[in-house]
Design a protein around this motif. Sequence first.
Motif, PDB file in Angstrom:
ATOM      1  N   GLU A 134       0.837  -1.189   0.000  1.00 52.41           N
ATOM      2  CA  GLU A 134       0.000   0.000   0.000  1.00 52.41           C
ATOM      3  C   GLU A 134       0.877   1.246   0.000  1.00 52.41           C
ATOM      4  O   GLU A 134       2.035   1.214   0.417  1.00 52.41           O
ATOM      5  N   ILE A 135       0.283   2.343  -0.476  1.00 52.04           N
ATOM      6  CA  ILE A 135       0.968   3.628  -0.556  1.00 52.04           C
ATOM      7  C   ILE A 135       0.358   4.567   0.471  1.00 52.04           C
ATOM      8  O   ILE A 135      -0.860   4.658   0.590  1.00 52.04           O
ATOM      9  N   ARG A 136       1.226   5.266   1.208  1.00 54.13           N
ATOM     10  CA  ARG A 136       0.746   6.240   2.185  1.00 54.13           C
ATOM     11  C   ARG A 136       1.504   7.551   1.994  1.00 54.13           C
ATOM     12  O   ARG A 136       2.737   7.556   1.906  1.00 54.13           O
ATOM     13  N   GLY A 137       0.733   8.646   1.920  1.00 54.99           N
ATOM     14  CA  GLY A 137       1.332   9.964   1.779  1.00 54.99           C
ATOM     15  C   GLY A 137       0.918  10.874   2.917  1.00 54.99           C
ATOM     16  O   GLY A 137      -0.220  10.819   3.387  1.00 54.99           O
ATOM     17  N   ARG A 138       1.834  11.721   3.343  1.00 49.63           N
ATOM     18  CA  ARG A 138       1.537  12.653   4.434  1.00 49.63           C
ATOM     19  C   ARG A 138       2.493  13.840   4.319  1.00 49.63           C
ATOM     20  O   ARG A 138       3.695  13.654   4.116  1.00 49.63           O
ATOM     21  N   PHE A 139       1.974  15.052   4.472  1.00 47.33           N
ATOM     22  CA  PHE A 139       2.805  16.249   4.432  1.00 47.33           C
ATOM     23  C   PHE A 139       3.531  16.388   5.770  1.00 47.33           C
ATOM     24  O   PHE A 139       2.917  16.369   6.836  1.00 47.33           O
ATOM     25  N   GLY A 173      13.630  22.791   8.370  1.00 49.02           N
ATOM     26  CA  GLY A 173      12.837  23.590   7.451  1.00 49.02           C
ATOM     27  C   GLY A 173      12.713  23.068   6.038  1.00 49.02           C
ATOM     28  O   GLY A 173      12.643  23.862   5.095  1.00 49.02           O
ATOM     29  N   VAL A 174      12.672  21.754   5.851  1.00 46.01           N
ATOM     30  CA  VAL A 174      12.391  21.158   4.547  1.00 46.01           C
ATOM     31  C   VAL A 174      11.066  20.418   4.660  1.00 46.01           C
ATOM     32  O   VAL A 174      10.872  19.621   5.584  1.00 46.01           O
ATOM     33  N   CYS A 175      10.147  20.690   3.741  1.00 44.75           N
ATOM     34  CA  CYS A 175       8.803  20.115   3.814  1.00 44.75           C
ATOM     35  C   CYS A 175       8.454  19.441   2.498  1.00 44.75           C
ATOM     36  O   CYS A 175       9.013  19.757   1.441  1.00 44.75           O
ATOM     37  N   GLY A 176       7.511  18.521   2.565  1.00 46.03           N
ATOM     38  CA  GLY A 176       7.028  17.869   1.364  1.00 46.03           C
ATOM     39  C   GLY A 176       6.068  16.753   1.719  1.00 46.03           C
ATOM     40  O   GLY A 176       5.827  16.461   2.893  1.00 46.03           O
ATOM     41  N   THR A 177       5.540  16.121   0.674  1.00 47.14           N
ATOM     42  CA  THR A 177       4.613  15.007   0.852  1.00 47.14           C
ATOM     43  C   THR A 177       5.258  13.739   0.319  1.00 47.14           C
ATOM     44  O   THR A 177       5.195  13.459  -0.888  1.00 47.14           O
ATOM     45  N   PRO A 178       5.934  12.981   1.169  1.00 43.52           N
ATOM     46  CA  PRO A 178       6.504  11.706   0.724  1.00 43.52           C
ATOM     47  C   PRO A 178       5.419  10.642   0.614  1.00 43.52           C
ATOM     48  O   PRO A 178       4.467  10.619   1.396  1.00 43.52           O
ATOM     49  N   TYR A 179       5.583   9.753  -0.363  1.00 42.86           N
ATOM     50  CA  TYR A 179       4.660   8.628  -0.542  1.00 42.86           C
ATOM     51  C   TYR A 179       5.436   7.338  -0.267  1.00 42.86           C
ATOM     52  O   TYR A 179       6.244   6.893  -1.081  1.00 42.86           O
ATOM     53  N   ASN A 180       5.196   6.786   0.910  1.00 38.89           N
ATOM     54  CA  ASN A 180       5.887   5.572   1.341  1.00 38.89           C
ATOM     55  C   ASN A 180       5.171   4.317   0.860  1.00 38.89           C
ATOM     56  O   ASN A 180       3.940   4.304   0.744  1.00 38.89           O
ATOM     57  N   ARG A 182      10.068  10.375   8.710  1.00 39.19           N
ATOM     58  CA  ARG A 182       9.251  11.191   9.626  1.00 39.19           C
ATOM     59  C   ARG A 182       7.767  10.850   9.458  1.00 39.19           C
ATOM     60  O   ARG A 182       7.018  10.786  10.435  1.00 39.19           O
ATOM     61  N   ALA A 183       7.351  10.647   8.205  1.00 36.02           N
ATOM     62  CA  ALA A 183       5.949  10.301   7.961  1.00 36.02           C
ATOM     63  C   ALA A 183       5.619   8.927   8.541  1.00 36.02           C
ATOM     64  O   ALA A 183       4.555   8.734   9.146  1.00 36.02           O
ATOM     65  N   PHE A 184       6.529   7.951   8.370  1.00 37.29           N
ATOM     66  CA  PHE A 184       6.246   6.604   8.876  1.00 37.29           C
ATOM     67  C   PHE A 184       6.078   6.596  10.385  1.00 37.29           C
ATOM     68  O   PHE A 184       5.254   5.841  10.918  1.00 37.29           O
ATOM     69  N   MET A 185       6.848   7.403  11.099  1.00 33.11           N
ATOM     70  CA  MET A 185       6.770   7.383  12.561  1.00 33.11           C
ATOM     71  C   MET A 185       5.431   7.899  13.079  1.00 33.11           C
ATOM     72  O   MET A 185       5.151   7.798  14.277  1.00 33.11           O
ATOM     73  N   GLN A 186       4.584   8.416  12.188  1.00 30.99           N
ATOM     74  CA  GLN A 186       3.227   8.797  12.567  1.00 30.99           C
ATOM     75  C   GLN A 186       2.211   7.722  12.207  1.00 30.99           C
ATOM     76  O   GLN A 186       1.025   7.867  12.486  1.00 30.99           O
ATOM     77  N   ASP A 187       2.672   6.634  11.564  1.00 36.07           N
ATOM     78  CA  ASP A 187       1.787   5.526  11.215  1.00 36.07           C
ATOM     79  C   ASP A 187       1.596   4.603  12.417  1.00 36.07           C
ATOM     80  O   ASP A 187       2.477   4.498  13.278  1.00 36.07           O
ATOM     81  N   PRO A 188       0.483   3.894  12.481  1.00 31.61           N
ATOM     82  CA  PRO A 188       0.261   2.991  13.628  1.00 31.61           C
ATOM     83  C   PRO A 188       1.277   1.870  13.716  1.00 31.61           C
ATOM     84  O   PRO A 188       1.583   1.389  14.823  1.00 31.61           O
ATOM     85  N   GLU A 189       1.827   1.422  12.573  1.00 32.07           N
ATOM     86  CA  GLU A 189       2.808   0.326  12.601  1.00 32.07           C
ATOM     87  C   GLU A 189       4.078   0.705  13.371  1.00 32.07           C
ATOM     88  O   GLU A 189       4.794  -0.179  13.860  1.00 32.07           O
ATOM     89  N   SER A 222      18.280   7.940  11.975  1.00 32.08           N
ATOM     90  CA  SER A 222      18.318   9.057  12.921  1.00 32.08           C
ATOM     91  C   SER A 222      16.912   9.428  13.368  1.00 32.08           C
ATOM     92  O   SER A 222      16.668   9.719  14.546  1.00 32.08           O
ATOM     93  N   VAL A 223      15.972   9.443  12.422  1.00 32.36           N
ATOM     94  CA  VAL A 223      14.578   9.761  12.743  1.00 32.36           C
ATOM     95  C   VAL A 223      13.962   8.658  13.584  1.00 32.36           C
ATOM     96  O   VAL A 223      13.288   8.927  14.584  1.00 32.36           O
ATOM     97  N   PHE A 224      14.189   7.414  13.181  1.00 30.85           N
ATOM     98  CA  PHE A 224      13.611   6.301  13.932  1.00 30.85           C
ATOM     99  C   PHE A 224      14.083   6.327  15.389  1.00 30.85           C
ATOM    100  O   PHE A 224      13.295   6.110  16.316  1.00 30.85           O
ATOM    101  N   LYS A 225      15.370   6.600  15.596  1.00 31.80           N
ATOM    102  CA  LYS A 225      15.910   6.622  16.953  1.00 31.80           C
ATOM    103  C   LYS A 225      15.393   7.826  17.734  1.00 31.80           C
ATOM    104  O   LYS A 225      15.137   7.725  18.941  1.00 31.80           O
ATOM    105  N   ALA A 226      15.263   8.983  17.061  1.00 31.63           N
ATOM    106  CA  ALA A 226      14.775  10.170  17.752  1.00 31.63           C
ATOM    107  C   ALA A 226      13.361   9.975  18.278  1.00 31.63           C
ATOM    108  O   ALA A 226      12.967  10.604  19.267  1.00 31.63           O
ATOM    109  N   GLU A 227      12.603   9.090  17.632  1.00 29.60           N
ATOM    110  CA  GLU A 227      11.228   8.816  18.054  1.00 29.60           C
ATOM    111  C   GLU A 227      11.146   7.591  18.964  1.00 29.60           C
ATOM    112  O   GLU A 227      10.070   7.036  19.177  1.00 29.60           O
TER     113      GLU A 227
END
Length: 784
Positions: free
Chosen positions: A96-101, A107-114, A186-193, A255-260
Amino acid sequence: MNRSSETEAPQRGVTLGALISALICAVALWLLIAAQSPPKPVPADADQSGFSALRAADALGRVLDLQTPHPLGSVENNRVRARIMTELTRLELNPEIRGRFVCASYGVCGTPYNLLARIPGKDHSKLVVLAAHYDSVFAGPGAGDAGASVGAILEIARALKAGPPLAHDVLVLIDDGEEAGLLGARAFMQDPEAKQVRAFINMEARGTNGLSRLFETSDGNATFARLFAQHLPHPSTSSLYYEIYKLLPNDTDLSVFKAEGGTGVGMAFIGGPLRYHTPVDDLEHLDLRTLQDQGDSALALARAFVAEPGPLKAKTDAVYFDVFGRFIVYWPMALSLPIALLTLVLAGIAYARLGAHRPRLIAVLGGLLLGVLLLAVQGVGAWLVLETLKLLGLVETRWQVNLFWPSLAFMLLTVVFLPADRSRVFKTFGVDPAQPWNALFGWMLLLWLLSLLLWQVLPGAMYLTLIPVLLATLALIIRPGSKHWAGSMLCLGALITIGPMLASLYESLGSGILFALTPLSAMVLLPVAYAASKLFNSRTKFLALLICALGFGSMFVIPRFTLHEPMPLAITLVQGPETSRLSVSSEVRLESPLFKTATGLELRPELSLPWNTRPNLVGPVLNEADKVALPTLRLLGREPDGNDVIWTFDLRSARSAAVIGFVHPARWGRSAVKFNGIGTSQGAKYDRDALSGGYLSWAVYASEASFTIRLPAGDVPSGFVYDRSPELPVAFAHLNTSRINAQAMPVHTGDGVLAWLPLPSEWPEENRPGAIAADSSAAPEAAP
């Protein structure tokens, strides 16, 4: 055996001992060199439960197809994502594809599609995540970074399905936007998984070949170290790598996974750094042996992590290192000091057993000072040689093609810098040159003290100097009084611990660290020079000097760059409200003939953008016809909120650029700004804003976005807006011809067109929407 028999032996015996010592060191050196080669790729028809680089390469070839850049938000990024979905569907993984802004902390932003897909096990409540990113930079197709990891994950997923049943699920995470700012992680760390993850296995690259090294772990890595030792088929890892990586301004998705709060490991290959983030990071230059190495390691760890019944995060860290890529030695960090103390006790026993040949303690201290002096001479001398090469214009960038032979020359400088009359140097420190034990025990004491220092500042690196002392001590316990065994074991231990640094130091840290190869080589060779001084006579030094001269002389003959390993050089057309000009970015010095040939322009150091703190190399002002449309900023409204006012804007690129941005005074801080209602998220090791000067810059991977600014009442927005599109206009094609002729290519963000506008100094009093800076004629001139 009489303890003094060796020193009393005839010359023939001494010579034989020296040759045996040299042979031991030579075999260890051969093992070290052999360990630097990745394994052969496994063919496509091999065991289906194992990893095959040929199968992974086939999948990667289908995914990358035309091998064009596919950064976040691009059309080609969408196509690559669709092809990966096809591969995952072929494996019957129901992706499945998941996108989130999201926005990064800098200060870098975007909508990645994981892309997410589960490989089911018996327990669906736990996950081990196999992670890699599929986006590339603007400059290259990303076959190594990180297409190879995507191909490896697809092959690993197939092998896991074909192998024994799993204790619990494995989640394939192929994320987007890593190059932009680790946005997919960063987007994945907001997913329930994310709450189900036991451990992450993150796969990366900074090149196209070489060993895949396990260079990063999370804290509490003792369990990981044990599993590394038990399961890695051809290990290349050490706790030193992580100690160094923690000090570097580098980040990965881990780095993101560990920070969370996540735990896990990271692996990467770094060979061929000149191809990193360039057009030649392609399938042609990707080494399938490297792909095999990375895939074997990740598959083995995935199975080991899933099968481990207990928690993967331990209560303590470990010291660990591989021995010539064949096995791993490890121990809990808490045992480091006891091991060091035990080594000291054993060394004391060996010292006592020397009997009549036991050196006085004052002589041992003299030997210690002698070692310090020699290391200092080696380091300073090598640094002066490197600075001389820089002054001659022979070392111009962090990496260049012709530094292989000079690297070997820096290693051999250690022989050249050995004093011609060691007897005189020995006597200066009160050391009898007829007794090598003075220098050997002094050297062992120095290394032991260095291990204590490392235990305090870099505990994971303590083994570097402790292991050679331990091996030499054990040799002396077994063969009392054998200086050749002591010297060869010190050399063997140093080749085990310091040898991998010698092999990878340049690729890891670049040309600026080349001088360190000399003192590091001294730590390997000095014990042999003490124990078998006849091997380091004037003829040996002359031969070493000759090889060094040839190594450094090769820099005058071998080109610094080729089209397979190009010179990094990016060109940007900068369009302001008044003028257009070219800005050139490269590590090569402005006065270098290579640089002048590559650009064909008359350049001067100057601020290309009003918010930059460092000058760029700027070309002449261009014609009116070369100008591009400027971005549009509209004030949508402003609302009081307590003592603050929230200003809302709409920012658009009139030419549908890939990136839009906003630059504001640093005094506001990141928290004052939100894009599309989203603020920054954490997950970086270092603060990029600390280097930003007086402004903070935002970049959004989109052609339009809204943003808000929270300011104290009475304050008004100021700064700049911009947009950036990849590639130069057709009118500048001749610049690319000059660049190719000079063996240069774009790098990182690549070539592009950047158009900017200042925010106005005055704002309308009415709270109504309106265009604030719709074109260059409406914008005031920016301050320099």
